[in-house]
Design an enzyme around this catalytic site. Structure first.
Site, mmCIF file in Angstrom:
data_model
loop_
_atom_site.group_PDB
_atom_site.id
_atom_site.type_symbol
_atom_site.label_atom_id
_atom_site.label_comp_id
_atom_site.label_asym_id
_atom_site.label_seq_id
_atom_site.Cartn_x
_atom_site.Cartn_y
_atom_site.Cartn_z
ATOM 1 N N CYS A 165 -0.695 -8.681 1.504
ATOM 2 C CA CYS A 165 -0.472 -7.353 0.927
ATOM 3 C C CYS A 165 0.974 -6.877 1.051
ATOM 4 O O CYS A 165 1.337 -5.852 0.472
ATOM 5 C CB CYS A 165 -1.419 -6.351 1.581
ATOM 6 S SG CYS A 165 -3.138 -6.914 1.548
ATOM 7 N N GLU A 316 -1.576 2.612 12.115
ATOM 8 C CA GLU A 316 -0.365 2.994 11.387
ATOM 9 C C GLU A 316 0.121 4.383 11.796
ATOM 10 O O GLU A 316 1.326 4.598 11.972
ATOM 11 C CB GLU A 316 -0.596 2.944 9.873
ATOM 12 C CG GLU A 316 0.671 3.193 9.065
ATOM 13 C CD GLU A 316 0.503 2.950 7.575
ATOM 14 O OE1 GLU A 316 1.528 2.960 6.860
ATOM 15 O OE2 GLU A 316 -0.642 2.755 7.115
ATOM 16 N N LYS A 337 -3.217 4.555 -2.321
ATOM 17 C CA LYS A 337 -4.368 3.656 -2.479
ATOM 18 C C LYS A 337 -5.667 4.441 -2.651
ATOM 19 O O LYS A 337 -6.660 3.887 -3.130
ATOM 20 C CB LYS A 337 -4.492 2.724 -1.274
ATOM 21 C CG LYS A 337 -3.445 1.627 -1.195
ATOM 22 C CD LYS A 337 -3.708 0.701 -0.027
ATOM 23 C CE LYS A 337 -2.662 -0.400 0.079
ATOM 24 N NZ LYS A 337 -1.353 0.093 0.547
ATOM 25 N N HIS A 342 -6.533 -0.923 -3.622
ATOM 26 C CA HIS A 342 -5.581 -1.797 -2.953
ATOM 27 C C HIS A 342 -5.231 -2.964 -3.884
ATOM 28 O O HIS A 342 -6.065 -3.828 -4.151
ATOM 29 C CB HIS A 342 -6.199 -2.311 -1.648
ATOM 30 C CG HIS A 342 -5.223 -2.979 -0.734
ATOM 31 N ND1 HIS A 342 -3.952 -3.328 -1.134
ATOM 32 C CD2 HIS A 342 -5.336 -3.387 0.564
ATOM 33 C CE1 HIS A 342 -3.322 -3.902 -0.119
ATOM 34 N NE2 HIS A 342 -4.142 -3.949 0.907
ATOM 35 N N PHE A 403 -2.679 -9.352 5.721
ATOM 36 C CA PHE A 403 -3.436 -10.280 6.556
ATOM 37 C C PHE A 403 -2.507 -11.391 7.054
ATOM 38 O O PHE A 403 -1.665 -11.898 6.318
ATOM 39 C CB PHE A 403 -4.579 -10.919 5.761
ATOM 40 C CG PHE A 403 -5.743 -10.005 5.504
ATOM 41 C CD1 PHE A 403 -5.877 -8.793 6.154
ATOM 42 C CD2 PHE A 403 -6.735 -10.374 4.610
ATOM 43 C CE1 PHE A 403 -6.952 -7.959 5.928
ATOM 44 C CE2 PHE A 403 -7.826 -9.554 4.365
ATOM 45 C CZ PHE A 403 -7.938 -8.343 5.016
#
Length: 416
Positions: A165, A316, A337, A342, A403
């Site tokens: 991502c 985050e 998002k 996403h 990821f």
């Protein structure tokens, strides 16, 4: 050596909110959701039966039908957004130095639909290996920048960044670095993804990564809400034209913003889960600020990764408070998002576009679908819930985390 300044001169977008920059931006500030029941295939047996699909996009308006069949949808999206961005920048390919014009493009997965279809057709057959001769060229992630360079004749640096991502943010940072080091004048940069397929939905369902709010798709992506239950899969592309400032001024280009810094880090923790204290996110934001020679109080807006997962949103915000201190409570935060879903490898590109437009227009796009406060988040943080907010944005930071623990942050500021 003295580093060159790098500016944004063109934008293009193919998104679940619309197939142009104008439609995308209007959808964002209007708080529009791009989520709906999946139309591309029968999803009735899947745990998640909705997504943020691109709608009414016809590659035949850009490409010869025969040529379009040789490309995966993620390449169609890449070419569509690039066409718009180059026109927006006023760049005529024949009038720029092709050897100093490059393409760096991000994709987390690449041609998933092509891969699925070819393997499925083989499995249904009699074992005789009958594969499309374009199977491999349609599937590989680096084919998008390849097609862009062929279409426009750009012979500068050309490659794909693959970091899940964070892919297209890495592409932007690489492009930024090549220009400021004097190795190119212009870069076509961004990312595209087209993973809304049976394999894409099924694979993310198996990981328990997707929301299963099938009764209300449009409210399923709810970052920072108490009842968030996973992300909504999206698709599309974003293209950003980055240009050496002096080159842009010489040709009289309009300038949206200046790109001033980027940070790169790894969590070194887990293949899918974020570091619980947001260590990688903390490091990457600090690196971006240091690279930009800016202080935390110089940032007015953070377009967060904010996927709407139980763990990711928490880590985050912990990182933001650690890096920004008291300044964290003075800036706006939002997760677009919540509207686009996403876009995986394309997320960084379209979210950087949202950040650039926030600077240009003085409007913060909202985090929609907030219904219930989660006590795990500091109530002093301004998540720009449910409605866009007007404010002067001197500088914006965009976060993307992938990821594998890949993290990238990029900073844009008002051009002066």
């Amino acid at each position: 050596m003295e580093l060159r300044r790098v500016v944004v001169t063109g934008l293009g977008a193919i998104t679940p909110l619309g197939n142009s920059l104008k439609e995308y931006w209007e959808g964002l500030i209007g708080g529009k959701s791009g989520a709906a029941p999946i139309q591309r295939f029968d999803a009735s047996k899947f745990k998640t039966r909705f997504a943020c699909e691109v709608k009414n996009f016809d590659p035949g308006t850009l490409l010869d039908r025969k040529e379009a069949r040789k490309m995966d949808p993620f390449v169609h999206f890449a070419i569509g957004s690039t066409d718009e961005a180059l026109k927006d920048a006023g760049i005529e390919p024949a009038k720029v130095n092709p050897d100093r014009t490059g393409v760096i493009w991000g994709a987390g997965i690449g041609g998933l639909r092509t891969f699925q279809e070819e393997v499925s057709n083989f499995a249904k057959g009699d074992g005789t290996p009958r594969f499309n001769p374009f199977f491999i060229p349609k599937m590989i992630a680096d084919i998008a920048p390849g097609h862009i360079s062929i279409r426009y004749g750009f012979r500068g640096p050309n490659f794909s960044t693959v970091s899940a991502c964070a892919s297209s943010t890495h592409a932007l940072i690489d492009s930024f670095n090549y220009i400021r080091l004097g190795k190119a004048d212009i870069f076509v940069s961004g990312g595209s993804e087209a993973a809304i397929t049976e394999a894409g939905i099924g694979g993310f369902n198996a990981m328990h990564a997707l929301s299963e709010r099938n009764d209300s798709p449009e409210t399923a992506s709810r970052p920072f809400d108490l009842d968030r239950d996973g992300f909504v899969l999206g698709e599309g592309a974003g293209c950003i034209i980055l240009e050496d400032l002096e080159h842009a001024k010489k040709r009289g280009a309009k300038i949206y913003a200046e790109i001033v810094g980027g940070g790169l880090s790894a969590d070194a923790y887990h293949i899918t889960a974020p570091h619980p204290e947001g260590l990688g996110a903390l490091n990457v934001m600090r690196m971006a600020l240091e690279d930009a020679q800016m202080k935390p109080e110089d940032i007015d807006y953070i377009n967060v990764h904010g996927t709407s997962t139980p763990l990711g949103d928490i880590s985050e915000t912990k990182a933001i408070i650690s890096v920004f201190g008291d300044s964290a409570f003075k800036l706006n935060i939002s997760s677009t998002k919540s509207m686009t879903g996403h876009l995986l490898g394309a997320a960084g590109a379209i979210e950087s576009i949202a950040s650039i437009m926030a600077i240009r227009e003085g409007i913060i796009p909202p985090t929609i679908n907030h219904f219930t406060d989660d006590p795990q988040f500091d109530s002093r943080l301004n998540f720009t819930f449910n409605k866009a907010q007007k404010r002067t944005v001197r500088a914006a930071l965009s976060n993307t985390f992938g990821f594998g623990g890949h993290n990238a942050s990029v900073i844009f500021k008002k051009y002066e």
